[in-house]
Scaffold this active site. Structure first.
Site, PDB file in Angstrom:
ATOM      1  N   TYR A   1     -12.740  -2.841  -3.456  1.00 58.43           N
ATOM      2  CA  TYR A   1     -13.306  -2.668  -2.119  1.00 58.43           C
ATOM      3  C   TYR A   1     -14.834  -2.608  -2.109  1.00 58.43           C
ATOM      4  O   TYR A   1     -15.428  -2.141  -1.130  1.00 58.43           O
ATOM      5  CB  TYR A   1     -12.722  -1.415  -1.460  1.00 58.43           C
ATOM      6  CG  TYR A   1     -11.270  -1.564  -1.084  1.00 58.43           C
ATOM      7  CD1 TYR A   1     -10.868  -2.494  -0.127  1.00 58.43           C
ATOM      8  CD2 TYR A   1     -10.285  -0.789  -1.690  1.00 58.43           C
ATOM      9  CE1 TYR A   1      -9.530  -2.642   0.215  1.00 58.43           C
ATOM     10  CE2 TYR A   1      -8.948  -0.931  -1.352  1.00 58.43           C
ATOM     11  CZ  TYR A   1      -8.581  -1.855  -0.390  1.00 58.43           C
ATOM     12  OH  TYR A   1      -7.250  -1.995  -0.055  1.00 58.43           O
TER      13      TYR A   1
ATOM     14  N   LYS B   1       0.812  -1.210   0.000  1.00 55.85           N
ATOM     15  CA  LYS B   1       0.000   0.000   0.000  1.00 55.85           C
ATOM     16  C   LYS B   1       0.854   1.272   0.000  1.00 55.85           C
ATOM     17  O   LYS B   1       2.071   1.213   0.191  1.00 55.85           O
ATOM     18  CB  LYS B   1      -0.937  -0.043   1.209  1.00 55.85           C
ATOM     19  CG  LYS B   1      -1.925  -1.221   1.133  1.00 55.85           C
ATOM     20  CD  LYS B   1      -2.839  -1.245   2.335  1.00 55.85           C
ATOM     21  CE  LYS B   1      -3.824  -2.391   2.259  1.00 55.85           C
ATOM     22  NZ  LYS B   1      -4.767  -2.374   3.392  1.00 55.85           N
TER      23      LYS B   1
ATOM     24  N   GLU C   1      -9.433 -10.859  -7.410  1.00 57.21           N
ATOM     25  CA  GLU C   1      -8.554  -9.704  -7.228  1.00 57.21           C
ATOM     26  C   GLU C   1      -7.459  -9.648  -8.286  1.00 57.21           C
ATOM     27  O   GLU C   1      -7.105  -8.564  -8.758  1.00 57.21           O
ATOM     28  CB  GLU C   1      -7.957  -9.725  -5.822  1.00 57.21           C
ATOM     29  CG  GLU C   1      -9.001  -9.497  -4.748  1.00 57.21           C
ATOM     30  CD  GLU C   1      -8.478  -9.677  -3.339  1.00 57.21           C
ATOM     31  OE1 GLU C   1      -7.307 -10.100  -3.158  1.00 57.21           O
ATOM     32  OE2 GLU C   1      -9.247  -9.396  -2.402  1.00 57.21           O
TER      33      GLU C   1
ATOM     34  N   ASN D   1      -2.208   0.031   6.896  1.00 54.80           N
ATOM     35  CA  ASN D   1      -1.683  -1.230   7.404  1.00 54.80           C
ATOM     36  C   ASN D   1      -0.746  -1.951   6.437  1.00 54.80           C
ATOM     37  O   ASN D   1      -0.634  -3.169   6.473  1.00 54.80           O
ATOM     38  CB  ASN D   1      -2.822  -2.129   7.872  1.00 54.80           C
ATOM     39  CG  ASN D   1      -3.817  -2.433   6.778  1.00 54.80           C
ATOM     40  OD1 ASN D   1      -3.477  -2.501   5.602  1.00 54.80           O
ATOM     41  ND2 ASN D   1      -5.061  -2.624   7.165  1.00 54.80           N
TER      42      ASN D   1
ATOM     43  N   HIS E   1      -1.897  -5.739   1.631  1.00 52.06           N
ATOM     44  CA  HIS E   1      -3.127  -6.505   1.430  1.00 52.06           C
ATOM     45  C   HIS E   1      -2.732  -7.848   0.844  1.00 52.06           C
ATOM     46  O   HIS E   1      -1.851  -7.911  -0.018  1.00 52.06           O
ATOM     47  CB  HIS E   1      -4.074  -5.794   0.457  1.00 52.06           C
ATOM     48  CG  HIS E   1      -5.154  -6.704  -0.053  1.00 52.06           C
ATOM     49  ND1 HIS E   1      -6.308  -6.943   0.647  1.00 52.06           N
ATOM     50  CD2 HIS E   1      -5.218  -7.477  -1.168  1.00 52.06           C
ATOM     51  CE1 HIS E   1      -7.049  -7.813  -0.027  1.00 52.06           C
ATOM     52  NE2 HIS E   1      -6.413  -8.158  -1.134  1.00 52.06           N
TER      53      HIS E   1
END
Length: 141
Positions: free
Chosen positions: A51, A10, A128, A114, A117
């Site tokens: 998402y 990320k 995905e 965080n 992913h």
């Protein structure tokens, strides 16, 4: 059984200069291979598709803003039990709950940003990978 999983490093991982560290942890696992990788700033359409299941939740708008805030590295990793393995390598979303040695345990600071992913199942991985690598070069076989 060999699997493929999507991994996103990320914007906070890129901003903090941790891409090489995370990639080296993935590459160090015997039998795992990075089969596709791309650095890009994710567009709204890609993020909305990825998402979609979280739309309407309180964290959705801040998550979308964060994920569009800078470049991410999208990669496909292949190997034995790689879905379970990368999720263990990533650690729980909450960095306080994440064990030392995991990416989030070693480098995480807040839940919202965080670092990484990783697909949570074979079905998610297939869906995905198609979102981030639609040209099929990294399609799940």
């Amino acid at each position: 059984m060999s699997q493929r999983t999507l991994v996103l490093l990320k914007p906070d991982t890129v901003r903090r200069g941790l891409v090489g560290e995370v990639l080296s942890r993935i590459e160090a696992k015997a039998g795992w291979s990075i089969v596709a990788m791309e650095l890009r700033t994710l567009d709204r359409s890609t993020l909305e598709t990825h998402y979609a299941e979280h739309e309407g939740r309180p964290f959705y708008a801040p998550l979308m803003e964060f994920m569009a805030s800078g470049p991410s590295v999208a990669l496909v990793v292949e190997g034995e039990r790689v879905i379970e393995g990368v999720r263990t390598l990533a650690g729980p979303t909450d960095p306080i709950a994440a064990a030392p040695g995991s990416v989030r345990g070693d480098f995480g600071t807040i839940v919202r940003e965080n670092l990484i992913h990783a697909s949570d199942s074979e079905e998610s991985a297939e869906r995905e990978i198609k979102i981030f690598f639609p040209e099929g070069d990294a399609a799940v076989s």
